[in-house]
Design an enzyme around this catalytic site. Structure first.
Site, short mmCIF file in Angstrom:
data_model
loop_
_atom_site.label_atom_id
_atom_site.label_comp_id
_atom_site.label_asym_id
_atom_site.label_seq_id
_atom_site.Cartn_x
_atom_site.Cartn_y
_atom_site.Cartn_z
N HIS A 1 1.26 6.65 7.61
CA HIS A 1 2.54 7.33 7.84
C HIS A 1 2.61 8.64 7.04
CE1 HIS A 1 4.19 6.26 3.87
NE2 HIS A 1 3.69 5.04 4.05
N CYS B 1 0.26 1.16 1.82
CA CYS B 1 0.21 2.00 3.01
C CYS B 1 -0.63 3.25 2.76
CB CYS B 1 1.62 2.40 3.44
SG CYS B 1 2.54 1.04 4.21
#
Length: 256
Positions: free
Chosen positions: A216, A232
Protein backbone atom coordinates in the site's frame (compact mmCIF):
# COMPACT_ATOMS: atom_id res chain seq x y z
CA UNK A 1 41.45 105.67 73.85
CA UNK A 2 38.03 104.86 72.50
CA UNK A 3 39.25 105.00 68.88
CA UNK A 4 42.23 102.77 69.68
CA UNK A 5 39.99 100.13 71.25
CA UNK A 6 37.66 100.26 68.21
CA UNK A 7 40.53 99.75 65.77
CA UNK A 8 41.82 96.81 67.79
CA UNK A 9 38.36 95.14 67.76
CA UNK A 10 37.99 95.56 63.99
CA UNK A 11 41.46 94.12 63.39
CA UNK A 12 40.74 91.11 65.58
CA UNK A 13 37.45 90.43 63.76
CA UNK A 14 39.20 90.56 60.36
CA UNK A 15 41.89 88.15 61.51
CA UNK A 16 39.33 85.72 62.87
CA UNK A 17 37.36 85.79 59.61
CA UNK A 18 40.48 84.68 57.65
CA UNK A 19 41.05 81.65 59.91
CA UNK A 20 38.94 78.59 58.78
CA UNK A 21 37.78 76.13 61.35
CA UNK A 22 38.65 72.43 60.59
CA UNK A 23 34.99 71.35 60.21
CA UNK A 24 34.22 74.33 57.94
CA UNK A 25 37.14 73.53 55.58
CA UNK A 26 36.13 69.86 55.24
CA UNK A 27 32.54 70.83 54.47
CA UNK A 28 33.64 73.25 51.75
CA UNK A 29 35.96 70.62 50.18
CA UNK A 30 33.25 67.99 50.33
CA UNK A 31 30.84 69.89 48.08
CA UNK A 32 33.42 71.48 45.80
CA UNK A 33 32.98 68.55 43.25
CA UNK A 34 29.89 66.46 42.59
CA UNK A 35 30.49 62.84 43.76
CA UNK A 36 29.93 59.88 41.36
CA UNK A 37 26.58 58.15 41.50
CA UNK A 38 26.52 54.36 41.92
CA UNK A 39 23.53 52.80 40.20
CA UNK A 40 22.29 49.35 39.25
CA UNK A 41 23.81 47.75 36.12
CA UNK A 42 20.27 47.33 34.78
CA UNK A 43 20.36 50.31 32.43
CA UNK A 44 16.80 49.65 31.31
CA UNK A 45 15.42 51.32 34.43
CA UNK A 46 13.79 54.66 33.45
CA UNK A 47 15.27 56.59 36.39
CA UNK A 48 18.88 55.67 35.70
CA UNK A 49 19.65 58.54 33.33
CA UNK A 50 18.44 61.04 35.94
CA UNK A 51 21.20 59.91 38.28
CA UNK A 52 24.13 60.86 36.08
CA UNK A 53 27.64 61.94 36.97
CA UNK A 54 29.35 65.14 35.80
CA UNK A 55 29.87 63.73 32.29
CA UNK A 56 26.18 62.90 31.87
CA UNK A 57 26.68 59.11 32.18
CA UNK A 58 25.77 56.89 35.13
CA UNK A 59 28.67 55.46 37.09
CA UNK A 60 28.72 51.71 37.82
CA UNK A 61 31.30 49.81 39.83
CA UNK A 62 32.90 47.28 37.39
CA UNK A 63 32.96 44.52 40.01
CA UNK A 64 29.29 44.95 40.77
CA UNK A 65 28.38 44.81 37.07
CA UNK A 66 30.45 41.65 36.55
CA UNK A 67 28.76 39.93 39.46
CA UNK A 68 25.35 40.91 38.12
CA UNK A 69 26.17 39.59 34.65
CA UNK A 70 27.29 36.27 36.17
CA UNK A 71 23.94 35.99 37.96
CA UNK A 72 22.03 36.66 34.73
CA UNK A 73 24.12 34.10 32.79
CA UNK A 74 23.58 31.44 35.44
CA UNK A 75 19.84 32.11 35.35
CA UNK A 76 19.68 31.85 31.54
CA UNK A 77 21.47 28.49 31.56
CA UNK A 78 18.88 26.84 33.79
CA UNK A 79 16.72 24.22 31.97
CA UNK A 80 13.26 25.32 30.95
CA UNK A 81 10.50 23.50 32.80
CA UNK A 82 7.16 23.12 31.09
CA UNK A 83 4.33 21.55 33.03
CA UNK A 84 1.06 20.37 31.59
CA UNK A 85 -2.12 18.83 32.89
CA UNK A 86 -1.03 15.27 32.13
CA UNK A 87 2.75 15.62 32.23
CA UNK A 88 4.33 16.93 35.38
CA UNK A 89 7.89 15.96 34.51
CA UNK A 90 10.71 18.32 33.63
CA UNK A 91 10.98 18.89 29.88
CA UNK A 92 14.14 20.05 28.14
CA UNK A 93 13.94 23.08 25.82
CA UNK A 94 12.68 22.28 22.33
CA UNK A 95 15.98 23.39 20.78
CA UNK A 96 17.80 20.63 22.70
CA UNK A 97 15.57 17.85 21.43
CA UNK A 98 16.86 16.01 18.34
CA UNK A 99 14.50 16.08 15.38
CA UNK A 100 15.70 13.26 13.04
CA UNK A 101 13.06 13.66 10.32
CA UNK A 102 14.01 12.94 6.70
CA UNK A 103 12.28 15.11 4.15
CA UNK A 104 13.60 13.43 0.98
CA UNK A 105 13.75 9.84 -0.20
CA UNK A 106 17.20 8.47 -0.94
CA UNK A 107 17.91 8.20 -4.71
CA UNK A 108 18.33 4.41 -4.78
CA UNK A 109 14.72 4.02 -3.63
CA UNK A 110 13.27 5.90 -6.60
CA UNK A 111 11.64 3.79 -9.37
CA UNK A 112 14.07 2.58 -12.02
CA UNK A 113 14.66 -0.27 -14.45
CA UNK A 114 17.51 -2.54 -13.37
CA UNK A 115 19.17 -5.80 -14.46
CA UNK A 116 17.51 -8.63 -12.56
CA UNK A 117 17.83 -12.35 -13.21
CA UNK A 118 14.98 -14.44 -11.86
CA UNK A 119 13.31 -17.76 -12.56
CA UNK A 120 9.96 -16.08 -12.01
CA UNK A 121 7.98 -15.14 -15.08
CA UNK A 122 7.25 -11.56 -16.16
CA UNK A 123 4.58 -9.84 -14.07
CA UNK A 124 5.68 -11.43 -10.77
CA UNK A 125 6.34 -9.18 -7.77
CA UNK A 126 9.39 -10.05 -5.66
CA UNK A 127 10.02 -8.18 -2.41
CA UNK A 128 13.55 -8.16 -0.96
CA UNK A 129 12.86 -7.11 2.63
CA UNK A 130 16.53 -7.07 3.66
CA UNK A 131 17.44 -4.48 1.03
CA UNK A 132 14.05 -2.68 1.04
CA UNK A 133 13.32 -3.20 -2.67
CA UNK A 134 10.25 -4.39 -4.59
CA UNK A 135 10.88 -5.83 -8.06
CA UNK A 136 8.27 -6.17 -10.77
CA UNK A 137 9.79 -8.71 -13.14
CA UNK A 138 9.54 -7.50 -16.77
CA UNK A 139 11.48 -10.35 -18.42
CA UNK A 140 14.63 -10.37 -20.53
CA UNK A 141 16.78 -10.20 -17.37
CA UNK A 142 15.24 -6.91 -16.20
CA UNK A 143 12.82 -5.65 -13.59
CA UNK A 144 11.23 -2.40 -12.49
CA UNK A 145 12.52 -1.65 -8.99
CA UNK A 146 10.86 0.44 -6.25
CA UNK A 147 11.93 1.37 -2.74
CA UNK A 148 9.70 0.10 0.06
CA UNK A 149 9.24 0.21 3.81
CA UNK A 150 9.01 -3.18 5.51
CA UNK A 151 8.06 -4.77 8.84
CA UNK A 152 9.89 -3.57 11.92
CA UNK A 153 11.76 -6.05 14.15
CA UNK A 154 9.34 -8.71 15.36
CA UNK A 155 7.00 -8.18 12.38
CA UNK A 156 9.15 -9.63 9.59
CA UNK A 157 7.70 -12.40 7.45
CA UNK A 158 8.29 -14.29 4.20
CA UNK A 159 6.17 -16.37 1.86
CA UNK A 160 4.25 -16.53 -1.41
CA UNK A 161 0.77 -15.12 -2.00
CA UNK A 162 -1.43 -13.72 -4.74
CA UNK A 163 -3.00 -10.29 -5.10
CA UNK A 164 -6.61 -11.02 -4.16
CA UNK A 165 -8.02 -7.50 -4.09
CA UNK A 166 -7.13 -3.99 -5.23
CA UNK A 167 -8.48 -0.71 -3.86
CA UNK A 168 -8.05 2.98 -4.61
CA UNK A 169 -7.81 5.29 -1.57
CA UNK A 170 -8.71 2.35 0.68
CA UNK A 171 -10.39 2.56 4.06
CA UNK A 172 -8.36 1.37 7.04
CA UNK A 173 -9.70 -0.92 9.75
CA UNK A 174 -6.90 -1.59 12.24
CA UNK A 175 -6.82 -5.20 13.54
CA UNK A 176 -7.87 -5.64 17.16
CA UNK A 177 -4.35 -6.82 18.03
CA UNK A 178 -2.90 -3.57 16.71
CA UNK A 179 -5.48 -1.49 18.57
CA UNK A 180 -4.61 -3.23 21.86
CA UNK A 181 -0.87 -3.04 21.21
CA UNK A 182 -0.92 0.66 20.45
CA UNK A 183 -3.28 1.42 23.34
CA UNK A 184 -0.72 -0.09 25.72
CA UNK A 185 1.74 2.54 24.41
CA UNK A 186 -0.77 5.35 24.88
CA UNK A 187 -1.67 5.55 21.15
CA UNK A 188 -5.38 5.20 20.49
CA UNK A 189 -6.35 4.12 16.98
CA UNK A 190 -9.76 4.62 15.39
CA UNK A 191 -11.96 1.56 14.81
CA UNK A 192 -12.15 2.61 11.16
CA UNK A 193 -10.71 5.40 9.05
CA UNK A 194 -12.04 6.64 5.72
CA UNK A 195 -9.71 6.62 2.73
CA UNK A 196 -7.92 9.84 1.84
CA UNK A 197 -4.60 11.70 2.05
CA UNK A 198 -4.47 11.34 5.85
CA UNK A 199 -5.09 7.59 5.76
CA UNK A 200 -1.98 5.47 6.55
CA UNK A 201 -2.76 3.15 3.60
CA UNK A 202 -2.22 5.99 1.16
CA UNK A 203 -3.48 6.16 -2.42
CA UNK A 204 -3.65 2.46 -3.35
CA UNK A 205 -3.65 -0.97 -1.73
CA UNK A 206 -3.11 -4.51 -3.05
CA UNK A 207 -4.24 -7.19 -0.59
CA UNK A 208 -2.19 -10.40 -0.29
CA UNK A 209 -4.14 -13.65 -0.08
CA UNK A 210 -6.25 -14.06 3.05
CA UNK A 211 -3.61 -12.38 5.24
CA UNK A 212 -3.80 -8.96 6.88
CA UNK A 213 -0.81 -7.85 4.82
CA UNK A 214 -0.97 -5.40 1.92
CA UNK A 215 1.22 -3.56 -0.51
CA UNK A 216 0.00 0.00 0.00
CA UNK A 217 0.89 3.68 -0.16
CA UNK A 218 1.81 5.92 2.76
CA UNK A 219 1.37 9.46 4.03
CA UNK A 220 4.91 9.24 5.49
CA UNK A 221 7.13 8.96 2.37
CA UNK A 222 10.30 9.61 4.41
CA UNK A 223 9.86 6.13 5.95
CA UNK A 224 10.64 4.39 2.65
CA UNK A 225 13.83 2.35 3.03
CA UNK A 226 13.18 1.66 6.71
CA UNK A 227 11.74 -1.17 8.80
CA UNK A 228 8.79 0.63 10.35
CA UNK A 229 5.52 -1.16 9.54
CA UNK A 230 3.54 -3.91 11.28
CA UNK A 231 4.30 -6.27 8.39
CA UNK A 232 2.75 -4.50 5.42
CA UNK A 233 4.85 -3.36 2.46
CA UNK A 234 4.56 0.40 2.04
CA UNK A 235 5.46 2.54 -0.97
CA UNK A 236 5.31 6.20 -1.92
CA UNK A 237 1.85 7.12 -3.17
CA UNK A 238 3.10 7.88 -6.68
CA UNK A 239 4.99 4.57 -6.80
CA UNK A 240 2.15 2.39 -5.52
CA UNK A 241 -0.16 4.08 -8.05
CA UNK A 242 2.29 3.18 -10.83
CA UNK A 243 2.57 -0.42 -9.64
CA UNK A 244 -1.21 -0.66 -9.19
CA UNK A 245 -1.73 0.06 -12.89
CA UNK A 246 0.81 -2.60 -13.93
CA UNK A 247 -0.48 -5.62 -11.97
CA UNK A 248 -3.74 -7.53 -11.94
CA UNK A 249 -5.67 -9.58 -9.40
CA UNK A 250 -4.00 -12.99 -9.27
CA UNK A 251 -0.47 -11.59 -9.58
CA UNK A 252 2.07 -13.75 -7.73
CA UNK A 253 3.91 -12.01 -4.87
CA UNK A 254 7.07 -13.48 -3.37
CA UNK A 255 8.29 -12.01 -0.08
CA UNK A 256 11.79 -12.99 1.04
Amino acid sequence: MMKKTLFLALGLATALSNIALPGTALAQDRYRERPPVVVSPDLAAPWVMQLAGPNGRPVVYPRQAAQQRAIYQQRDQQPVVRRGIFDRSTVQPVAMRPQPIRSRIEPQFLPQTVAYDSKEKAGTIIIDTNNRFLYLVTGNGQARRYGVGVGKPGFEWAGEHRVTRKAEWPDWTPPSEMISREAAKGHYLPARMEGGPENPLGARAMYLGSTLYRIHGTNAPWSIGSAVSSGCIRMRNEDVTDLYERVNIGTKVVVM
